[in-house]
Design a protein around this motif. Structure first.
Motif, PDB file in Angstrom:
ATOM      1  N   ASN A  41      10.812   3.892  -0.797  1.00 23.56           N
ATOM      2  CA  ASN A  41      10.458   5.266  -1.120  1.00 23.56           C
ATOM      3  C   ASN A  41       9.942   5.329  -2.545  1.00 23.56           C
ATOM      4  O   ASN A  41      10.382   4.585  -3.406  1.00 23.56           O
ATOM      5  CB  ASN A  41      11.675   6.179  -0.930  1.00 23.56           C
ATOM      6  CG  ASN A  41      11.272   7.631  -0.959  1.00 23.56           C
ATOM      7  OD1 ASN A  41      11.232   8.236  -2.011  1.00 23.56           O
ATOM      8  ND2 ASN A  41      10.949   8.174   0.197  1.00 23.56           N
ATOM      9  N   GLU A  42       8.992   6.240  -2.802  1.00 20.02           N
ATOM     10  CA  GLU A  42       8.366   6.294  -4.119  1.00 20.02           C
ATOM     11  C   GLU A  42       9.352   6.610  -5.249  1.00 20.02           C
ATOM     12  O   GLU A  42       9.090   6.277  -6.398  1.00 20.02           O
ATOM     13  CB  GLU A  42       7.200   7.282  -4.141  1.00 20.02           C
ATOM     14  CG  GLU A  42       7.593   8.727  -3.971  1.00 20.02           C
ATOM     15  CD  GLU A  42       6.390   9.646  -3.877  1.00 20.02           C
ATOM     16  OE1 GLU A  42       5.233   9.174  -3.910  1.00 20.02           O
ATOM     17  OE2 GLU A  42       6.609  10.859  -3.780  1.00 20.02           O
TER      18      GLU A  42
ATOM     19  N   GLU B  57      12.096   5.111  -5.406  1.00 18.61           N
ATOM     20  CA  GLU B  57      12.749   3.807  -5.501  1.00 18.61           C
ATOM     21  C   GLU B  57      14.253   3.838  -5.196  1.00 18.61           C
ATOM     22  O   GLU B  57      15.000   2.982  -5.645  1.00 18.61           O
ATOM     23  CB  GLU B  57      12.487   3.160  -6.863  1.00 18.61           C
ATOM     24  CG  GLU B  57      11.019   2.921  -7.109  1.00 18.61           C
ATOM     25  CD  GLU B  57      10.740   2.225  -8.432  1.00 18.61           C
ATOM     26  OE1 GLU B  57      11.686   1.752  -9.083  1.00 18.61           O
ATOM     27  OE2 GLU B  57       9.562   2.139  -8.783  1.00 18.61           O
TER      28      GLU B  57
ATOM     29  N   ARG C   2       0.854  -1.185   0.000  1.00 22.22           N
ATOM     30  CA  ARG C   2       0.000   0.000   0.000  1.00 22.22           C
ATOM     31  C   ARG C   2       0.892   1.237   0.000  1.00 22.22           C
ATOM     32  O   ARG C   2       1.946   1.249   0.650  1.00 22.22           O
ATOM     33  CB  ARG C   2      -0.910   0.051   1.230  1.00 22.22           C
ATOM     34  CG  ARG C   2      -1.994  -0.975   1.243  1.00 22.22           C
ATOM     35  CD  ARG C   2      -3.071  -0.629   0.217  1.00 22.22           C
ATOM     36  NE  ARG C   2      -4.128  -1.592   0.187  1.00 22.22           N
ATOM     37  CZ  ARG C   2      -4.261  -2.524  -0.744  1.00 22.22           C
ATOM     38  NH1 ARG C   2      -3.379  -2.652  -1.700  1.00 22.22           N
ATOM     39  NH2 ARG C   2      -5.279  -3.344  -0.723  1.00 22.22           N
ATOM     40  N   GLN C   3       0.442   2.284  -0.688  1.00 20.23           N
ATOM     41  CA  GLN C   3       1.190   3.542  -0.642  1.00 20.23           C
ATOM     42  C   GLN C   3       0.695   4.377   0.525  1.00 20.23           C
ATOM     43  O   GLN C   3      -0.511   4.504   0.750  1.00 20.23           O
ATOM     44  CB  GLN C   3       1.059   4.338  -1.936  1.00 20.23           C
ATOM     45  CG  GLN C   3       1.948   5.574  -1.910  1.00 20.23           C
ATOM     46  CD  GLN C   3       2.101   6.235  -3.262  1.00 20.23           C
ATOM     47  OE1 GLN C   3       1.431   5.901  -4.218  1.00 20.23           O
ATOM     48  NE2 GLN C   3       3.000   7.193  -3.317  1.00 20.23           N
TER      49      GLN C   3
ATOM     50  N   ASP D 119       1.855   8.182   2.145  1.00 16.28           N
ATOM     51  CA  ASP D 119       2.705   9.363   2.030  1.00 16.28           C
ATOM     52  C   ASP D 119       3.680   9.159   0.864  1.00 16.28           C
ATOM     53  O   ASP D 119       3.234   8.932  -0.253  1.00 16.28           O
ATOM     54  CB  ASP D 119       3.408   9.636   3.371  1.00 16.28           C
ATOM     55  CG  ASP D 119       3.986  11.035   3.466  1.00 16.28           C
ATOM     56  OD1 ASP D 119       3.404  11.969   2.875  1.00 16.28           O
ATOM     57  OD2 ASP D 119       5.022  11.191   4.123  1.00 16.28           O
ATOM     58  N   THR D 120       4.978   9.181   1.108  1.00 16.78           N
ATOM     59  CA  THR D 120       5.953   9.031   0.026  1.00 16.78           C
ATOM     60  C   THR D 120       6.573   7.638  -0.028  1.00 16.78           C
ATOM     61  O   THR D 120       7.586   7.442  -0.689  1.00 16.78           O
ATOM     62  CB  THR D 120       7.082  10.073   0.163  1.00 16.78           C
ATOM     63  OG1 THR D 120       7.746   9.862   1.411  1.00 16.78           O
ATOM     64  CG2 THR D 120       6.542  11.483   0.087  1.00 16.78           C
ATOM     65  N   ASP D 121       5.973   6.694   0.676  1.00 16.92           N
ATOM     66  CA  ASP D 121       6.526   5.340   0.719  1.00 16.92           C
ATOM     67  C   ASP D 121       5.513   4.306   0.253  1.00 16.92           C
ATOM     68  O   ASP D 121       4.307   4.468   0.432  1.00 16.92           O
ATOM     69  CB  ASP D 121       6.950   4.965   2.144  1.00 16.92           C
ATOM     70  CG  ASP D 121       8.152   5.722   2.622  1.00 16.92           C
ATOM     71  OD1 ASP D 121       9.117   5.852   1.852  1.00 16.92           O
ATOM     72  OD2 ASP D 121       8.136   6.195   3.780  1.00 16.92           O
ATOM     73  N   TYR D 122       6.036   3.229  -0.313  1.00 14.52           N
ATOM     74  CA  TYR D 122       5.264   2.020  -0.538  1.00 14.52           C
ATOM     75  C   TYR D 122       5.566   1.115   0.642  1.00 14.52           C
ATOM     76  O   TYR D 122       6.722   0.751   0.870  1.00 14.52           O
ATOM     77  CB  TYR D 122       5.663   1.339  -1.849  1.00 14.52           C
ATOM     78  CG  TYR D 122       5.260   2.130  -3.061  1.00 14.52           C
ATOM     79  CD1 TYR D 122       3.946   2.104  -3.531  1.00 14.52           C
ATOM     80  CD2 TYR D 122       6.192   2.917  -3.734  1.00 14.52           C
ATOM     81  CE1 TYR D 122       3.570   2.846  -4.644  1.00 14.52           C
ATOM     82  CE2 TYR D 122       5.827   3.663  -4.847  1.00 14.52           C
ATOM     83  CZ  TYR D 122       4.519   3.615  -5.293  1.00 14.52           C
ATOM     84  OH  TYR D 122       4.150   4.350  -6.387  1.00 14.52           O
TER      85      TYR D 122
END
Length: 173
Positions: free
Chosen positions: A31-32, A34, A13-14, A16-19
């Motif tokens: 981190n989005e 990558e 799940r995403q 904020d700025t992380d998966y």
């Protein structure tokens, strides 16, 4: 406690700025962009295995197995601890975000929670509470006021496999 790799659910799940990725007794984060990977981003309490989770605005609800019973962990995604830990009768395998918090499946019933307490909404008709009807994190979805449940069914609770629809305020169809 570390679950066997064959039993670990890898739901993503995403937030904020992380998966965020379930990883047994941990939540991993990518981190989005990558560039940053952390396989131990958040550790769950001892003897607790994450089975499912869902994001709703600024909260994350994690459904867990805890000594063959269950736990719901409410987390804000940043704090060291959890905002709330609720013990449940059995493991939680599926959660869906709703307008008022979250809906989760446990046994043969659907429950609503704000992460601090929970209340039974409904029970799937003609079923036995002995086993979880929903056993996969992808098997519970809410669209508008419709809750879709994919029942895995088994010979013990006599639930037919298939899709069930619960309309808020109207009942099962």
């Amino acid at each position: 406690f570390i679950a066997s790799s064959s039993s670990i659910k890898r739901q993503i799940r995403q937030f904020d700025t992380d998966y965020l990725i379930l990883n047994g007794n941990f939540i991993a984060a990518l981190n989005e962009d990558e560039t940053t990977w952390n396989d131990n981003f958040k550790q769950l309490p001892p003897n607790t295995e994450a089975l499912c989770f869902e994001v709703n605005q600024d909260r994350i609800l994690i459904g867990c197995n805890y000594r063959d019973k269950g736990r719901l962990l409410l987390w804000d995604g940043f704090s060291d601890g959890f905002l709330s830990i609720i013990e449940t009768e059995r493991p939680i395998y599926a959660i869906a975000p709703s307008d008022t918090g979250f809906v989760f499946a446990m046994g043969n019933s659907l429950y609503i929670t704000n992460g601090y307490s929970y209340k039974k909404m409904t029970e799937l008709p003609n079923t036995n509470i002995g086993y979880n009807i929903i056993s996969n994190f992808n098997d519970l979805k809410i669209i508008d006021d419709n809750i879709f449940c994919l029942a895995t069914g088994n010979n013990v609770n006599f639930t037919s496999k298939g899709m069930y629809l619960y309309k808020m305020g109207s009942g099962w169809y």
